[in-house]
Design a protein around this motif. Structure first.
Motif, PDB file in Angstrom:
ATOM      1  N   SER A  45      29.793  87.331   1.123  1.00 39.71           N
ATOM      2  CA  SER A  45      30.850  88.187   1.659  1.00 39.71           C
ATOM      3  C   SER A  45      31.938  88.417   0.609  1.00 39.71           C
ATOM      4  CB  SER A  45      31.429  87.535   2.923  1.00 39.71           C
ATOM      5  OG  SER A  45      32.708  88.049   3.217  1.00 39.71           O
ATOM      6  N   ILE A  46      32.422  87.368   0.006  1.00 44.25           N
ATOM      7  CA  ILE A  46      33.504  87.502  -0.981  1.00 44.25           C
ATOM      8  C   ILE A  46      33.042  88.322  -2.181  1.00 44.25           C
ATOM      9  CG2 ILE A  46      35.002  86.228  -2.585  1.00 44.25           C
ATOM     10  CD1 ILE A  46      34.885  83.884  -0.521  1.00 44.25           C
ATOM     11  N   ALA A  47      31.853  88.020  -2.689  1.00 42.85           N
ATOM     12  CA  ALA A  47      31.355  88.753  -3.861  1.00 42.85           C
ATOM     13  C   ALA A  47      31.106  90.221  -3.521  1.00 42.85           C
ATOM     14  CB  ALA A  47      30.078  88.095  -4.393  1.00 42.85           C
ATOM     15  N   GLY A  48      30.559  90.482  -2.332  1.00 45.57           N
ATOM     16  CA  GLY A  48      30.319  91.862  -1.913  1.00 45.57           C
ATOM     17  C   GLY A  48      31.630  92.636  -1.827  1.00 45.57           C
ATOM     18  N   LEU A  49      32.640  92.028  -1.242  1.00 42.85           N
ATOM     19  CA  LEU A  49      33.942  92.685  -1.121  1.00 42.85           C
ATOM     20  C   LEU A  49      34.551  92.978  -2.488  1.00 42.85           C
ATOM     21  CD1 LEU A  49      35.698  90.708   1.761  1.00 42.85           C
ATOM     22  CD2 LEU A  49      34.929  93.102   1.833  1.00 42.85           C
ATOM     23  N   CYS A  50      34.444  92.023  -3.408  1.00 37.56           N
ATOM     24  CA  CYS A  50      35.175  92.108  -4.685  1.00 37.56           C
ATOM     25  C   CYS A  50      34.427  92.850  -5.784  1.00 37.56           C
ATOM     26  CB  CYS A  50      35.494  90.704  -5.191  1.00 37.56           C
ATOM     27  SG  CYS A  50      36.659  89.856  -4.109  1.00 37.56           S
ATOM     28  N   HIS A  51      33.136  93.177  -5.600  1.00 37.71           N
ATOM     29  CA  HIS A  51      32.329  93.589  -6.756  1.00 37.71           C
ATOM     30  C   HIS A  51      32.901  94.815  -7.474  1.00 37.71           C
ATOM     31  CE1 HIS A  51      30.511  96.640  -4.161  1.00 37.71           C
ATOM     32  NE2 HIS A  51      29.953  97.169  -5.241  1.00 37.71           N
ATOM     33  N   ASP A  52      33.476  95.764  -6.723  1.00 38.74           N
ATOM     34  CA  ASP A  52      34.034  96.973  -7.353  1.00 38.74           C
ATOM     35  C   ASP A  52      35.570  96.967  -7.351  1.00 38.74           C
ATOM     36  OD1 ASP A  52      31.702  98.275  -8.174  1.00 38.74           O
ATOM     37  OD2 ASP A  52      31.490  99.423  -6.315  1.00 38.74           O
ATOM     38  N   TYR A  53      36.185  95.803  -7.220  1.00 38.53           N
ATOM     39  CA  TYR A  53      37.655  95.705  -7.159  1.00 38.53           C
ATOM     40  C   TYR A  53      38.340  96.488  -8.283  1.00 38.53           C
ATOM     41  CZ  TYR A  53      42.285  93.559  -7.825  1.00 38.53           C
ATOM     42  OH  TYR A  53      43.628  93.346  -8.017  1.00 38.53           O
ATOM     43  N   ALA A  54      37.766  96.404  -9.503  1.00 36.58           N
ATOM     44  CA  ALA A  54      38.441  96.975 -10.680  1.00 36.58           C
ATOM     45  C   ALA A  54      38.009  98.401 -11.005  1.00 36.58           C
ATOM     46  CB  ALA A  54      38.195  96.077 -11.900  1.00 36.58           C
ATOM     47  N   LYS A  55      37.145  98.983 -10.170  1.00 36.56           N
ATOM     48  CA  LYS A  55      36.498 100.255 -10.546  1.00 36.56           C
ATOM     49  C   LYS A  55      37.495 101.387 -10.823  1.00 36.56           C
ATOM     50  CE  LYS A  55      32.570 102.962 -10.146  1.00 36.56           C
ATOM     51  NZ  LYS A  55      31.158 102.742 -10.403  1.00 36.56           N
ATOM     52  N   GLN A  56      38.659 101.377 -10.187  1.00 40.72           N
ATOM     53  CA  GLN A  56      39.604 102.490 -10.361  1.00 40.72           C
ATOM     54  C   GLN A  56      40.742 102.167 -11.324  1.00 40.72           C
ATOM     55  OE1 GLN A  56      38.537 103.952  -5.900  1.00 40.72           O
ATOM     56  NE2 GLN A  56      40.646 104.315  -6.551  1.00 40.72           N
ATOM     57  N   ARG A  57      40.602 101.093 -12.074  1.00 41.70           N
ATOM     58  CA  ARG A  57      41.653 100.741 -13.026  1.00 41.70           C
ATOM     59  C   ARG A  57      41.575 101.627 -14.257  1.00 41.70           C
ATOM     60  NH1 ARG A  57      43.684  95.545 -11.176  1.00 41.70           N
ATOM     61  NH2 ARG A  57      44.701  95.348 -13.186  1.00 41.70           N
ATOM     62  N   ALA A  81      31.870 102.127 -16.527  1.00 41.67           N
ATOM     63  CA  ALA A  81      30.631 101.752 -15.827  1.00 41.67           C
ATOM     64  C   ALA A  81      30.277 100.292 -16.111  1.00 41.67           C
ATOM     65  CB  ALA A  81      29.479 102.672 -16.232  1.00 41.67           C
ATOM     66  N   ILE A  82      30.478  99.858 -17.357  1.00 43.44           N
ATOM     67  CA  ILE A  82      30.179  98.474 -17.729  1.00 43.44           C
ATOM     68  C   ILE A  82      31.401  97.578 -17.498  1.00 43.44           C
ATOM     69  CG2 ILE A  82      29.572  96.974 -19.686  1.00 43.44           C
ATOM     70  CD1 ILE A  82      27.270  98.824 -18.617  1.00 43.44           C
ATOM     71  N   TRP A  83      32.588  98.066 -17.812  1.00 41.56           N
ATOM     72  CA  TRP A  83      33.790  97.230 -17.750  1.00 41.56           C
ATOM     73  C   TRP A  83      34.129  96.763 -16.337  1.00 41.56           C
ATOM     74  CZ3 TRP A  83      37.237 101.076 -21.022  1.00 41.56           C
ATOM     75  CH2 TRP A  83      36.852 100.988 -22.368  1.00 41.56           C
ATOM     76  N   HIS A  84      33.903  97.612 -15.329  1.00 45.53           N
ATOM     77  CA  HIS A  84      34.432  97.260 -13.999  1.00 45.53           C
ATOM     78  C   HIS A  84      33.780  96.007 -13.440  1.00 45.53           C
ATOM     79  CE1 HIS A  84      30.958  99.394 -12.201  1.00 45.53           C
ATOM     80  NE2 HIS A  84      31.269  98.792 -11.074  1.00 45.53           N
ATOM     81  N   GLY A  85      32.558  95.676 -13.918  1.00 50.66           N
ATOM     82  CA  GLY A  85      31.935  94.420 -13.503  1.00 50.66           C
ATOM     83  C   GLY A  85      32.281  93.278 -14.456  1.00 50.66           C
ATOM     84  N   VAL A  86      31.913  93.459 -15.720  1.00 58.88           N
ATOM     85  CA  VAL A  86      32.059  92.376 -16.704  1.00 58.88           C
ATOM     86  C   VAL A  86      33.527  91.993 -16.891  1.00 58.88           C
ATOM     87  CG1 VAL A  86      31.642  91.720 -19.110  1.00 58.88           C
ATOM     88  CG2 VAL A  86      29.992  93.162 -17.914  1.00 58.88           C
ATOM     89  N   VAL A  87      34.370  92.987 -17.079  1.00 57.32           N
ATOM     90  CA  VAL A  87      35.790  92.715 -17.298  1.00 57.32           C
ATOM     91  C   VAL A  87      36.517  92.616 -15.948  1.00 57.32           C
ATOM     92  CG1 VAL A  87      37.835  93.415 -18.602  1.00 57.32           C
ATOM     93  CG2 VAL A  87      35.557  94.049 -19.440  1.00 57.32           C
ATOM     94  N   GLY A  88      36.013  93.354 -14.977  1.00 54.81           N
ATOM     95  CA  GLY A  88      36.585  93.293 -13.628  1.00 54.81           C
ATOM     96  C   GLY A  88      36.589  91.874 -13.076  1.00 54.81           C
TER      97      GLY A  88
END
Ligand code: DGI
Ligand code: FE
Ligand code: FE
Ligand code: FE
Length: 188
Positions: A45-57, A81-88
Motif C-alpha cells: 500500500s505505501i509503495a503503491g501510493l508513493c511510487h509516482d510522488y515525485a513525477k511532477q517535480r 521518466a528515469i528520475w521520478h523513481g530513482v531520485v524520487g
C-alpha cells in the motif's frame, strides 16, 4: 510515521487529479498482487501510493538531489521518466519520512525494474503496468500472465518496454537492459 490517510493527502497535494487517481489504482492493484503472492500488504500500500510522488517535480529538484546525495552522475543524461523513481525515492525519504529500504527500492525500480527484485518490488513494478486504468493493447495479456506467475509478468513487461523504447529510438537506461537480461531469457 505518516498514516495511510496522511500519505494520501500528501499525494493528493503533489499530483494532478488524473495522476493521483492512477496512484490510488496502483495501490489497490499492489495490495491484490501482494495478497496473492504472500507479500506484506501494508508495504505494498505505501509503495503503491508513493511510487509516482515525485513525477511532477521540476527537473532542477532532481538535479539538486543527484548532487546532494552523490547519486550516479550518469543519471544526469536522462530525464523525468528515469528520475521520478530513482531520485524520487530519495525525495520520499527526505519529505515523507519513509526509510524502509524494500519500499524505497520498489519506488526506485518501478520504471526500469532491476536484475534482482524482491517480491514487493515485483508487485509494484507490475501494479503500475496493469492497474485497471491502463488500456494499451498488451495490458490484457500482461494481466493474465501476472495473475498466474508474478515473475513471468515482470519478464513480459520488461520485454514490451524495451521493444517500445527501441521502436521509438529512445535511450535505454542501463538498469532496463540489466532487467531484460536477468528476467527475459529466464522465462523463455
Ligand atoms: O510513471 P508512470 O507513467 O506511471 O509509469 P513508469 O514510471 O513505469 O514509466 C514512465 C516512462 O518511462 C514511460 O513512458 C516509459 C519510460 N521508460 C521506461 N524505461 C525507460 C524509459 N525511458 C527511457 N528513456 N529509458 C528507459 O530505460
Ligand atoms: Fe512512474
Ligand atoms: Fe511502470
Ligand atoms: Fe505510475
Amino acid at each position: 510515521p505518516l498514516s495511510r490517510d496522511q500519505l494520501v493527502e500528501r499525494l493528493r497535494a503533489a499530483l494532478w487529479d488524473k495522476r493521483f487517481e492512477h496512484v490510488l489504482r496502483v495501490e489497490q492493484t499492489a495490495i491484490e498482487l501482494a495478497r496473492a503472492n504472500g507479500v506484506n500488504v501494508e508495504k505494498a500500500s505505501i509503495a503503491g501510493l508513493c511510487h509516482d510522488y515525485a513525477k511532477q517535480r521540476p527537473d532542477q529538484d532532481f538535479i539538486d538531489e543527484i548532487h546532494r546525495k552523490g547519486l550516479n552522475p550518469d543519471l544526469l543524461n536522462y530525464g523525468n521518466a528515469i528520475w521520478h523513481g530513482v531520485v524520487g525515492a530519495e525525495l520520499i525519504k527526505d519529505e515523507l519520512g519513509i526509510w524502509d529500504e524494500d519500499i524505497l527500492n520498489a519506488v526506485r525500480h518501478h520504471t526500469t525494474g532491476a536484475a534482482v527484485m524482491s517480491p514487493l518490488e515485483q508487485v509494484v513494478y507490475m501494479a503500475d503496468y496493469i492497474e485497471p486504468g491502463r488500456d494499451f493493447p498488451e495490458v490484457y495479456r500482461a494481466r493474465e500472465i501476472t495473475a498466474k506467475d508474478l515473475g513471468a509478468g515482470v519478464a513480459y513487461q520488461t520485454k514490451q518496454t524495451l521493444e517500445y523504447l527501441v521502436k521509438r529510438n529512445s535511450p535505454v537506461y542501463p538498469t532496463t537492459l540489466e532487467t531484460y537480461n536477468a528476467w527475459v531469457p529466464a522465462y523463455r
